[in-house]
Design a protein around this motif. Sequence first.
Motif, short mmCIF file in Angstrom:
data_model
loop_
_atom_site.label_atom_id
_atom_site.label_comp_id
_atom_site.label_asym_id
_atom_site.label_seq_id
_atom_site.Cartn_x
_atom_site.Cartn_y
_atom_site.Cartn_z
N LYS A 6 0.83 -1.20 0.00
CA LYS A 6 0.00 0.00 0.00
C LYS A 6 0.86 1.25 0.00
O LYS A 6 0.59 2.22 -0.73
CB LYS A 6 -0.92 -0.02 1.23
CG LYS A 6 -1.87 1.16 1.31
CD LYS A 6 -2.77 1.04 2.53
CE LYS A 6 -3.71 2.24 2.63
NZ LYS A 6 -4.58 2.14 3.83
N LEU A 7 1.92 1.24 0.81
CA LEU A 7 2.82 2.40 0.87
C LEU A 7 3.50 2.63 -0.47
O LEU A 7 3.56 3.76 -0.98
CB LEU A 7 3.87 2.19 1.96
CG LEU A 7 4.99 3.24 2.01
CD1 LEU A 7 4.43 4.62 2.33
CD2 LEU A 7 6.06 2.84 3.02
N MET A 8 4.04 1.57 -1.09
CA MET A 8 4.77 1.73 -2.33
C MET A 8 3.85 2.16 -3.47
O MET A 8 4.28 2.87 -4.40
CB MET A 8 5.51 0.44 -2.69
CG MET A 8 6.59 0.06 -1.69
SD MET A 8 7.76 1.40 -1.32
CE MET A 8 8.64 1.54 -2.87
N ALA A 9 2.57 1.77 -3.42
CA ALA A 9 1.61 2.26 -4.42
C ALA A 9 1.44 3.76 -4.27
O ALA A 9 1.35 4.49 -5.27
CB ALA A 9 0.28 1.54 -4.26
N SER A 10 1.41 4.24 -3.02
CA SER A 10 1.29 5.68 -2.79
C SER A 10 2.56 6.41 -3.22
O SER A 10 2.50 7.52 -3.77
CB SER A 10 1.02 5.95 -1.30
OG SER A 10 -0.22 5.40 -0.90
N VAL A 11 3.73 5.79 -2.97
CA VAL A 11 4.99 6.38 -3.40
C VAL A 11 5.01 6.54 -4.92
O VAL A 11 5.38 7.61 -5.45
CB VAL A 11 6.19 5.52 -2.94
CG1 VAL A 11 7.47 5.97 -3.61
CG2 VAL A 11 6.33 5.58 -1.43
N GLU A 12 4.59 5.51 -5.62
CA GLU A 12 4.57 5.57 -7.08
C GLU A 12 3.61 6.65 -7.56
O GLU A 12 3.89 7.37 -8.53
CB GLU A 12 4.15 4.21 -7.65
CG GLU A 12 4.18 4.14 -9.16
CD GLU A 12 3.87 2.76 -9.69
OE1 GLU A 12 3.90 2.58 -10.92
OE2 GLU A 12 3.57 1.87 -8.88
N LEU A 13 2.49 6.81 -6.86
CA LEU A 13 1.49 7.80 -7.26
C LEU A 13 2.02 9.22 -7.12
O LEU A 13 1.90 10.04 -8.03
CB LEU A 13 0.22 7.61 -6.41
CG LEU A 13 -0.90 8.62 -6.63
CD1 LEU A 13 -1.48 8.47 -8.04
CD2 LEU A 13 -2.00 8.43 -5.59
N VAL A 14 2.62 9.53 -5.96
CA VAL A 14 3.02 10.91 -5.68
C VAL A 14 4.39 11.25 -6.24
O VAL A 14 4.72 12.41 -6.44
CB VAL A 14 2.97 11.18 -4.17
CG1 VAL A 14 4.14 10.51 -3.45
CG2 VAL A 14 2.96 12.68 -3.88
N ALA A 15 5.21 10.23 -6.54
CA ALA A 15 6.58 10.50 -7.03
C ALA A 15 6.56 11.30 -8.31
O ALA A 15 7.44 12.14 -8.55
CB ALA A 15 7.33 9.19 -7.24
N ALA A 16 5.57 11.08 -9.15
CA ALA A 16 5.51 11.75 -10.45
C ALA A 16 5.07 13.20 -10.35
O ALA A 16 5.09 13.92 -11.35
CB ALA A 16 4.57 10.99 -11.38
N THR A 17 4.69 13.66 -9.17
CA THR A 17 4.23 15.03 -8.98
C THR A 17 5.34 15.85 -8.32
O THR A 17 6.40 15.34 -7.99
CB THR A 17 2.98 15.08 -8.09
OG1 THR A 17 3.35 14.84 -6.72
CG2 THR A 17 1.97 14.03 -8.53
N ASP A 18 5.05 17.14 -8.12
CA ASP A 18 5.98 18.02 -7.41
C ASP A 18 5.46 18.35 -6.01
O ASP A 18 5.95 19.29 -5.37
CB ASP A 18 6.20 19.32 -8.18
CG ASP A 18 7.24 19.16 -9.28
OD1 ASP A 18 8.07 18.24 -9.17
OD2 ASP A 18 7.21 19.93 -10.25
#
Length: 521
Positions: free
Chosen positions: A197-209
């Motif tokens: 669950k955490l890594m899915a969130s990391v992948e989601l927000v990593a592409a943003t600023d």
Amino acid sequence: MRVVDFLQQLRGLLQRLGDQQGPELAEAWQGVLRSLVARTSADASALLVVHGPGLRPVAIQGLPEGVAGRTFVLQEHPRLDAIAKAPGVCRFAADCKLPDPYDGLLDDGLTPVHDCLGVPLRDGGELIGMLTLDALTPGALADLDDEGLLAAAELLGTCLRLSQRLDSARLQLALNHAPESHCNQRLVGWRSAPMRKLMASVELVAATDMSVLVHGETGVGKERIAHALHHGSRRAGGPLVVVNCAALPASLIESTLFGHRRGAFSGAVSDHKGHFQMADGGTLVLDEVGELPLELQPKLLRVLQEGEIQPLGSDQLRHVDVRVVAVTNRDLAQEVIQGRFREDLYHRLSAFPLEVPPLRQRLDDVMLLAGHFLEQNRVRLGVGNLRLSDQARAALLAWHWPGNVRELESLLARASLLAMAEVDRLASPDARRRSLRIDTVHLGLKTPPLTRSAAHLDEQVSAQRGTAHDLLPLREATDEFQRDCISQALAMEQSWAGTARRLGMDPGNLHRLAKRLGLKA
């Protein structure tokens, strides 16, 4: 092995693999390997992918779970190196003197004489992975057709190339590039549901600023998440600057973060770039951000809002393009209530909060992490292999890990050293070149594991007091517990395959354990 049937199975799995996302890839790889070895006499097999200077397993059969957390450096494992250089199927003579990378990792052990082969997986002329098969009985793999193995290797290479194009594989490769000194775990240790669950969130927000607040207990690996956010973002080619706010002298914090001009204060003999300017175009990680003094917090807030800094002694504003990742083990919301942290800064930093779960909530990851740390210690100590006894594995899984991943790393480093010293004292120094076994005595976990509630703890204590005279030796008690667990799961599932799935075990390991416990002929 019937080549046609085998290839049909793998083609179906190839299609399924292309539809997988994120951590489900691990389960797909297990399915690929399971189908591959189903019709062979292999007792242990592994599907490995290139990882830096070595290879890391993405699927294993018949090997301890911790093997999946290890990285096998080619120059340290001559058999793997020979397979990597082979033009086709690489078979080893039954009495080959080259050490086997899995020697000593099985309870049964790989005897000095056994059957072993490997097939390199290539993309054009470049090595991208490897398939290895071992059998305890010499000649057991002799009937495997080289043509079929090479056809399987070609299809496996296609699977691997496909997986590398998935978004989750992109994030994993980004994690690979994080410096080892800052990211000991890298890809290891996120099989559990909380980490998925955490890594899915990391992948989601990593592409943003967006600004991200990474919080969690000490030793959980917050720095690893901060690195993942940078390397998974469009800023991956820019600088990654990490500053420990707790280590900065109060009088120099402003200068360190925002810079200063020559003569701005006593001792400022030259211009100095602050961390924000150093991180321009990249990511600035503010570690221990909760330690920032209140008087500096408004200036940090201004930078986050306006994207501008003003070095000490300068009347010029300087624009910076910086993504801020704040890291803390404090409850900043509570710090706001207590008046020790500005509420507006807290909300600005926590635009996207990420909580890293403690290790006690992700026990499915313990063996993967343990395998990774054992391989590090094996290399450092110069031993053939390091493995955990069944009792040591049970003790690690029962522990409550107040120091989290950092505690596990330190514990296994100490236990590895103690195991080596014991072998050197009781046997020939050459004995350690083969394999060292870490037992509960080397771990030294003496206090009871954390229970789910105080009431549960009281019940345990009362039960122990009432039956103190019936206590069994630890080995017998562990065997009895494992015997009961397996028997109950077998009664529910009515098959050994279902029992292995319910217990989260590799089927080959379960069969060996059940045989040792007298549950299977």
